[in-house]
Design an enzyme around this catalytic site. Structure first.
Site, mmCIF file in Angstrom:
data_model
loop_
_atom_site.group_PDB
_atom_site.id
_atom_site.type_symbol
_atom_site.label_atom_id
_atom_site.label_comp_id
_atom_site.label_asym_id
_atom_site.label_seq_id
_atom_site.Cartn_x
_atom_site.Cartn_y
_atom_site.Cartn_z
ATOM 1 N N SER A 52 6.359 1.679 -7.510
ATOM 2 C CA SER A 52 6.680 2.656 -8.476
ATOM 3 C C SER A 52 7.855 3.627 -8.219
ATOM 4 O O SER A 52 9.153 2.715 -7.978
ATOM 5 C CB SER A 52 5.432 3.469 -8.565
ATOM 6 O OG SER A 52 5.466 4.302 -9.791
ATOM 7 N N ASP A 213 2.934 -0.571 -13.519
ATOM 8 C CA ASP A 213 3.179 0.280 -12.239
ATOM 9 C C ASP A 213 1.989 -0.336 -11.166
ATOM 10 O O ASP A 213 1.008 -0.572 -11.246
ATOM 11 C CB ASP A 213 2.540 1.583 -12.265
ATOM 12 C CG ASP A 213 2.959 2.463 -11.380
ATOM 13 O OD1 ASP A 213 3.152 2.142 -10.186
ATOM 14 O OD2 ASP A 213 3.301 3.895 -11.736
#
Length: 328
Positions: A52, A213
């Site tokens: 991320s 993510d």
């Protein structure tokens, strides 16, 4: 004492966790503190694993930007190197502090169907991500940033040990792009996929699969470095805290509960490396950092305060041994 490989220095790894815009700012402060306190050049580490927000920093480090340049760029100072000519607005590049209204419906029915018998064994955040509606936000700006610093003909990354973690939104599998045997993808695509917060940003499509993510599986994914024969690993994790504050508002209190879960998982992952003889140091935000970060890790208005706080608190934590580290 450091373990030294035959014929060279210690084999080192760096893990950069998820944590949004403010997590990235906090990590830049922590990375600067690590380089200044140890004298190590983080760009020279054998493996750099990013998830991320950490995926963006992993790509930038792999492209040759050191922690000092990352810090100066965050602070609006003029820098040289591959990021010097790229226009980047920290306040607007990822769409701001609030998501757009997501699309209607379950985000990944396929992932729920495939894992219906093992949902209880999956990370709760992965299950939740499948049930959330699909986000509308775009991460094109992130892709353009990574492309600008790596160049159109760079292939994967100038640093062959960069791995970027995303989750296959169809299967729920954690995927470290860049590792041998994983799907082939460009570095900008991999970083965008790793940053695609479910319900906030649209999934990134690679080879017919949607990816989101990597933090939905793990905030750090430290255990992916197990078995690589590393002597030392630094984990810089915005969602991991060993000392918490005690906010009164409901949203920060809920965030702290989730932070405890992330911390426990990170420690379990790190123990797998320690069992193989790897020295692991984990650095996470303390109470003063958490007060600066607040409840919304995408609140760009707090970014510079978070960075300045981290520069100070991270240096103090390393100097006084307030990070989690191998005692042997």
């Amino acid at each position: 004492m450091e373990a030294i490989r035959h014929g060279g220095g210690p084999r080192r790894g760096l893990v950069l966790g998820g944590g949004g815009v403010l997590g990235a700012a906090w990590m830049v402060g922590a990375l600067s503190a690590i380089e200044e306190s140890t004298g190590a050049d983080l760009r020279s580490f054998d493996h750099i694993l990013g998830t991320s927000a950490g995926a963006v920093l992993a790509a930038l480090l792999g492209a040759g930007l050191d922690a000092g340049r990352l810090r100066d760029h965050q602070q609006g100072r003029v820098i040289d190197g591959p990021l010097a000519d790229h226009v980047w607005d920290y306040d607007t590049a990822t769409g701001g502090s609030r998501p757009q209204l997501p699309r209607f419906g379950v985000g990944s029915p396929a992932m729920v169907r495939r894992n219906v018998r093992r949902l209880r064994r999956m990370p709760p955040s992965a299950v939740l991500s499948a049930l959330m509606p699909v986000g509308r936000g775009s991460l094109d700006g992130i892709g353009e940033l990574v492309d600008a610093v790596t160049g159109p003909n760079a292939g994967w990354s100038p640093h062959s040990g960069v791995w970027i973690v995303a989750m296959d939104y169809e299967t729920g599998r954690r995927v470290p792009f860049g590792r041998a045997g994983e799907p082939q993808v460009s570095l900008p695509q991999a970083v965008m996929a790793s940053c695609a917060i479910p319900g906030w940003f649209a999934p990134v499509v690679v080879g017919g699969h949607r990816y989101v993510d990597g933090g939905t599986c793990s905030a750090t994914s430290v255990d992916l470095l197990n078995g690589l024969g590393l002597d030392e690993v630094y984990v810089v994790a915005p969602m991991v805290s060993f000392e918490l504050d005690h906010p009164r508002a409901i949203l920060p209190r809920l965030e702290r509960r989730w932070r405890r879960r992330c911390t426990r998982r990170c420690l379990r992952e790190a123990e797998k490396l320690r069992a193989q003889g790897t020295e692991v140091t984990i650095l996470g935000p303390g109470p003063e950092d958490l007060a600066a970060i607040g409840a919304n890790v995408m609140d760009t208005g707090r970014r510079l305060d978070v960075l300045e706080t981290s520069l100070r608190t991270s240096a103090a934590a390393l100097a006084h041994g307030r990070s989690w580290a191998d005692a042997g």
